[in-house]
Design an enzyme around this catalytic site. Sequence first.
Site, short mmCIF file in Angstrom:
data_model
loop_
_atom_site.label_atom_id
_atom_site.label_comp_id
_atom_site.label_asym_id
_atom_site.label_seq_id
_atom_site.Cartn_x
_atom_site.Cartn_y
_atom_site.Cartn_z
N CYS A 121 46.35 37.73 30.35
CA CYS A 121 47.19 38.47 30.15
C CYS A 121 48.53 37.96 30.87
CB CYS A 121 47.02 39.69 31.00
SG CYS A 121 48.20 41.18 30.34
N HIS A 224 42.17 41.53 28.18
CA HIS A 224 41.41 41.54 29.46
C HIS A 224 40.05 41.60 29.45
CE1 HIS A 224 44.71 42.28 32.42
NE2 HIS A 224 45.39 42.90 31.48
N GLU A 226 37.72 40.39 31.09
CA GLU A 226 37.02 40.71 32.08
C GLU A 226 36.70 42.37 32.20
OE1 GLU A 226 40.32 40.68 32.12
OE2 GLU A 226 41.21 41.95 33.36
#
Length: 248
Positions: A121, A224, A226
């Site tokens: 990001c 994202h 993660e």
Amino acid sequence: MKPLIGVTCKYSYDGTFAVEHNMGIVGQQWHYLPHDYIHAIEMAGGIPVILPIYDDIQNAIELCKSLDGVVFTGGNDVNPVFYGEFPMDNIGIITPGRDLQEIELIKYILSETEKPLLGICRGTQILNVALGGTLCQDLVEKNFNNHSIVKVPGIYASHEIIIEEKSKLFNIMQNKKSIVNSFHHQAVDKLGAGLVVTARASDGIIEAMEYLERDAYTLGVQWHPECMVDRYKDHLNIFKSFIDSIEK
Ligand code: MN
């Protein structure tokens, strides 16, 4: 020892969020980070270490010498002064100290080391700025789709991306298409030196880029991953391939 992975963090220079939650004192500076980054790196076999914003940027460079790789995480908008623009009305909060440290750290990693670098990001955006690229300051203001899709929880995808076949990202995700979450109101505009686009959304917005000027893993993604590692194997593979690229 497992690979030691530096993880940049978010930063508040006035402590507003802490005071709102009955922590700390007005005017204090705070470092903070969502746990998802820690979870994803541990799942992929690394040991994450949160990197603060130091008073002396050289301390970040010194510490980096002991790390096996660095993940540049999400956060506030990059100061447009670093890509030669005036801020538009819809620019978000700026964290100049974080910008300065990360630009210096990226330049050091790319020019002096073979350590892998993953931008997520804002991490992708600042990678682009560090290499002389520019950002779209606000996608909606520029008549693109709204990529700040906060009504879909981040653990699930909210839009499609199309991946370049001859790319590291294609090798990682093993598909010409994937689906991603989307929590950004800015995006990479003009590419920095040595970067190539390796994924876009259907509206043309750049969702991934890679740096071709060195062999080491250097990938930036606008979403994202993660947050998605528990449900989407191709997104976990972004972290696994990052860790696996480290020679031990
Ligand atoms: Mn998006």
